[in-house]
Design a protein around this motif. Sequence first.
Motif, PDB file in Angstrom:
ATOM      1  N   GLN A  45       7.811   6.798 -16.821  1.00  0.00           N
ATOM      2  CA  GLN A  45       7.984   7.513 -15.545  1.00  0.00           C
ATOM      3  C   GLN A  45       9.429   7.381 -15.066  1.00  0.00           C
ATOM      4  N   ARG A 203       3.836   1.393  -3.048  1.00  0.00           N
ATOM      5  CA  ARG A 203       3.591   2.769  -2.618  1.00  0.00           C
ATOM      6  C   ARG A 203       2.768   2.872  -1.342  1.00  0.00           C
ATOM      7  N   GLU A 238       5.592  11.179  -3.341  1.00  0.00           N
ATOM      8  CA  GLU A 238       4.803  12.336  -3.773  1.00  0.00           C
ATOM      9  C   GLU A 238       5.234  13.649  -3.158  1.00  0.00           C
ATOM     10  N   GLY A 256       7.951   8.429  -8.432  1.00  0.00           N
ATOM     11  CA  GLY A 256       6.668   8.958  -7.976  1.00  0.00           C
ATOM     12  C   GLY A 256       6.375  10.318  -8.568  1.00  0.00           C
ATOM     13  N   TYR A 257       5.167  10.791  -8.297  1.00  0.00           N
ATOM     14  CA  TYR A 257       4.712  12.053  -8.870  1.00  0.00           C
ATOM     15  C   TYR A 257       5.610  13.228  -8.495  1.00  0.00           C
ATOM     16  N   TYR A 258       6.280  13.132  -7.328  1.00  0.00           N
ATOM     17  CA  TYR A 258       7.158  14.232  -6.915  1.00  0.00           C
ATOM     18  C   TYR A 258       8.227  14.499  -7.977  1.00  0.00           C
ATOM     19  N   LYS A 261       5.402  12.501 -13.298  1.00  0.00           N
ATOM     20  CA  LYS A 261       4.315  11.589 -13.615  1.00  0.00           C
ATOM     21  C   LYS A 261       4.720  10.812 -14.871  1.00  0.00           C
TER      22      LYS A 261
END
Length: 283
Positions: A45, A203, A238, A256-258, A261
Motif C-alpha cells: 500500500q 485510522r 479515505e 489509505g484507500y483514497y 488500496k
Amino acid sequence: KAKGLGKNQYCIYTEDMGVKEVRKMELEKDLQLAIEQQQFYMVYQPKCNVRTNSLVGFEALIRWQHPRLGQISPGEFIPIAEETGLVIPMTKWVLLEACRQCKEWQSQGIYQPISVNLSVRLFQTDNLTELIPWVLQETGLEPEMLELEITESMVFHDINDIILQLHRIRNTGVRISMDDFGTGYSSIGLLDRLPIDTLKLDRLFTYDLDTPSKRAIVHAIILMAEKLHLEVIAEGVENEEHIEFLTELGCYVMQGYYYGKPMKNEQIGEWIQDFQVPEKVSS
Ligand code: C2E
Ligand code: MG
Ligand code: MG
Ligand code: MG
C-alpha cells in the motif's frame, strides 16, 4: 484437549465447541502448511506526501489465500500465528519477500522504501538483531530502504530489552515506526526513550476528525511529534475531507484507500502512472 502443534499434530473436535473455536483450531493447523505450500502472498500500500504531491514509500501487508476457506484476513490469522509461534517463520518469509520486492522495484527505476510489520513476539526470539542484517544481505537491500513497524502493545513486555534491540537495529540504518499510535496502551511516557523515527496515527483518529475534541488530540500529537523530531503519517485516509482536516492540523503524509488500496506487485506500475493528488488539496 487439542492443541495440535507438535510434529504429529492432530485435532479433536468436541460437540460443545462453537463454530468459532473449530475454525480457529482449523486455521491453527493449516497455518503450518501455509508457508511451504505458498499460500501467503504480499500486497503493498502506497504512502503519499500531499504537500510535495509524491509517493514516499510502501507498506508490505501479508495475505493468506486458504485452499478451502478462501481469503483469511491478517486480523484473524496474525493473532493465531502469534499464539503458536508461527509468526516467527512467517515474518522471516515476509521480510525476505518485501525486501526482495523493494530491490526488484529499484531495477525498474522505482526507489521507494518498504515497511514491514513486526509482531512483538519477534523481540522475544533471540535473534531479531541478526535476522534483519541477514535479510538485507540476502536481498541486497540498503538498510535505509527498510522500515519496521512496531506497536504499542510491546509496553507489556520487557521494554528495556526491546529498546536495546531497537537501538541495535536502528544503528544499522533501518528505520522504525510506531504503528496504530494512540489506540493501544499508550506509550506516550516512553516516547522519549524509544528509538523511533515515525508515528503512524491510527485510522480511528482519521475517522473522527470531525469531532473538535478528537481534532485537539490529534493536533497535540502532531505538535508533540514535531518537538520530538518524529515524522507523522496518518492511516485510513479515505476521502478529501480527511485530507483537509489532516493538512490543517499539520499532517502531510498519508496512507489509505483514497490513494491506493494494498495491491499486488503487478498493479504497482499502473498505480504509479495514475498517481495524482487532486490539485485542490495540494496547493
Ligand atoms: P496495520 O499495520 O495498521 O495495517 C493497516 C491496515 O489498514 C491494513 O489492513 C490495510 O489494508 C488497512 N487500511 C489501509 N488503508 C485503509 C483505509 O483507508 N480504510 C480502512 N478501513 N482500512 C485501511 P490489513 O492488511 O487487513 O492488516 C491488518 C493488520 O494486520 C495490520 O495493521 C498489521 O497489524 C497486521 N499485519 C498485516 N500484515 C502483517 C505482517 O506481514 N506481519 C505482521 N506481524 N502483521 C501484519
Ligand atoms: Mg502497519
Ligand atoms: Mg497501522
Ligand atoms: Mg491499523
